[in-house]
Motif scaffolding. Structure first.
Motif, PDB file in Angstrom:
ATOM      1  N   THR A  40      25.559  49.767  32.457  1.00  0.00           N
ATOM      2  CA  THR A  40      26.528  50.152  31.283  1.00  0.00           C
ATOM      3  C   THR A  40      26.727  51.587  30.831  1.00  0.00           C
ATOM      4  N   VAL A  41      25.239  51.835  30.925  1.00  0.00           N
ATOM      5  CA  VAL A  41      25.201  53.384  30.635  1.00  0.00           C
ATOM      6  C   VAL A  41      25.320  54.397  31.485  1.00  0.00           C
ATOM      7  N   GLU A  42      25.605  54.128  32.484  1.00  0.00           N
ATOM      8  CA  GLU A  42      25.453  54.821  34.120  1.00  0.00           C
ATOM      9  C   GLU A  42      27.381  54.934  33.970  1.00  0.00           C
ATOM     10  N   ARG A  43      27.706  53.261  34.112  1.00  0.00           N
ATOM     11  CA  ARG A  43      28.709  53.265  33.605  1.00  0.00           C
ATOM     12  C   ARG A  43      29.990  54.445  33.693  1.00  0.00           C
ATOM     13  N   LEU A  44      29.801  54.075  31.700  1.00  0.00           N
ATOM     14  CA  LEU A  44      29.950  54.569  30.975  1.00  0.00           C
ATOM     15  C   LEU A  44      29.886  56.417  31.324  1.00  0.00           C
ATOM     16  N   GLU A  45      28.492  56.601  31.792  1.00  0.00           N
ATOM     17  CA  GLU A  45      28.340  58.065  32.028  1.00  0.00           C
ATOM     18  C   GLU A  45      29.060  58.654  32.631  1.00  0.00           C
ATOM     19  N   LEU A  46      29.967  58.184  33.747  1.00  0.00           N
ATOM     20  CA  LEU A  46      30.570  58.592  35.069  1.00  0.00           C
ATOM     21  C   LEU A  46      32.372  58.291  34.468  1.00  0.00           C
ATOM     22  N   LEU A  47      32.243  57.472  33.733  1.00  0.00           N
ATOM     23  CA  LEU A  47      33.791  57.459  33.632  1.00  0.00           C
ATOM     24  C   LEU A  47      33.962  58.918  32.242  1.00  0.00           C
ATOM     25  N   GLU A  48      33.057  58.933  31.637  1.00  0.00           N
ATOM     26  CA  GLU A  48      33.076  60.194  30.595  1.00  0.00           C
ATOM     27  C   GLU A  48      33.353  61.243  31.664  1.00  0.00           C
ATOM     28  N   ALA A  49      32.430  61.775  32.211  1.00  0.00           N
ATOM     29  CA  ALA A  49      32.501  62.395  33.930  1.00  0.00           C
ATOM     30  C   ALA A  49      33.857  62.411  34.303  1.00  0.00           C
ATOM     31  N   GLN A  50      34.680  60.965  34.350  1.00  0.00           N
ATOM     32  CA  GLN A  50      35.375  61.068  35.198  1.00  0.00           C
ATOM     33  C   GLN A  50      36.977  61.606  34.468  1.00  0.00           C
ATOM     34  N   VAL A  51      37.070  61.648  32.998  1.00  0.00           N
ATOM     35  CA  VAL A  51      37.783  61.871  32.393  1.00  0.00           C
ATOM     36  C   VAL A  51      37.956  63.765  32.140  1.00  0.00           C
ATOM     37  N   GLN A  52      36.539  64.076  31.832  1.00  0.00           N
ATOM     38  CA  GLN A  52      36.389  64.973  32.309  1.00  0.00           C
ATOM     39  C   GLN A  52      37.156  65.971  33.453  1.00  0.00           C
ATOM     40  N   ALA A  53      36.948  65.493  34.053  1.00  0.00           N
ATOM     41  CA  ALA A  53      37.777  66.540  35.131  1.00  0.00           C
ATOM     42  C   ALA A  53      39.019  66.236  35.004  1.00  0.00           C
ATOM     43  N   LEU A  54      39.645  65.038  34.933  1.00  0.00           N
ATOM     44  CA  LEU A  54      41.019  64.479  34.620  1.00  0.00           C
ATOM     45  C   LEU A  54      41.570  65.260  33.806  1.00  0.00           C
ATOM     46  N   GLY A  55      40.745  65.832  32.877  1.00  0.00           N
ATOM     47  CA  GLY A  55      40.694  66.743  31.882  1.00  0.00           C
ATOM     48  C   GLY A  55      41.167  68.099  32.414  1.00  0.00           C
ATOM     49  N   GLN A  56      40.926  68.848  33.290  1.00  0.00           N
ATOM     50  CA  GLN A  56      40.090  70.183  33.613  1.00  0.00           C
ATOM     51  C   GLN A  56      41.583  70.151  34.785  1.00  0.00           C
ATOM     52  N   ALA A  57      41.924  68.412  35.422  1.00  0.00           N
ATOM     53  CA  ALA A  57      42.761  68.895  36.220  1.00  0.00           C
ATOM     54  C   ALA A  57      43.980  68.769  35.583  1.00  0.00           C
ATOM     55  N   MET A  58      44.632  68.214  34.745  1.00  0.00           N
ATOM     56  CA  MET A  58      45.573  68.672  33.885  1.00  0.00           C
ATOM     57  C   MET A  58      45.954  69.781  33.345  1.00  0.00           C
TER      58      MET A  58
END
Length: 78
Positions: A24-42
């Motif tokens: 669950t912690v690994e999945r949350l960390e992955l999700l946080e990294a993906q949200v950051q990448a989407l923010g940078q892309a936007m």
């Protein structure tokens, strides 16, 4: 009866079957990294589309911004 949910324990108190706290912690960390990448892309897209008053319009700027946004998303596996 051994079913804790039927015994009145809330379902939210138990992780989904087959998933432990570490996954669950690994999945949350992955999700946080993906949200950051989407923010940078936007951010790259917005900067590529906004007009800068003291500069001549650059017709290639939106295309470069779109490529950068795409590369950011690819780098994160999105």
């Amino acid at each position: 009866m051994n079913d804790p949910i039927a015994a009145g324990t809330p379902a939210e108190a138990f992780p989904p079957p087959g998933r432990d706290l570490e996954s669950t912690v690994e999945r949350l960390e992955l999700l946080e990294a993906q949200v950051q990448a989407l923010g940078q892309a936007m951010r790259a897209l917005v900067q590529g589309l906004e007009d800068i008053p003291d500069r001549e319009p650059d017709p290639e700027r939106p295309g470069r911004a779109a490529r950068l946004a795409h590369e950011l998303m690819l780098a994160q596996g999105l």
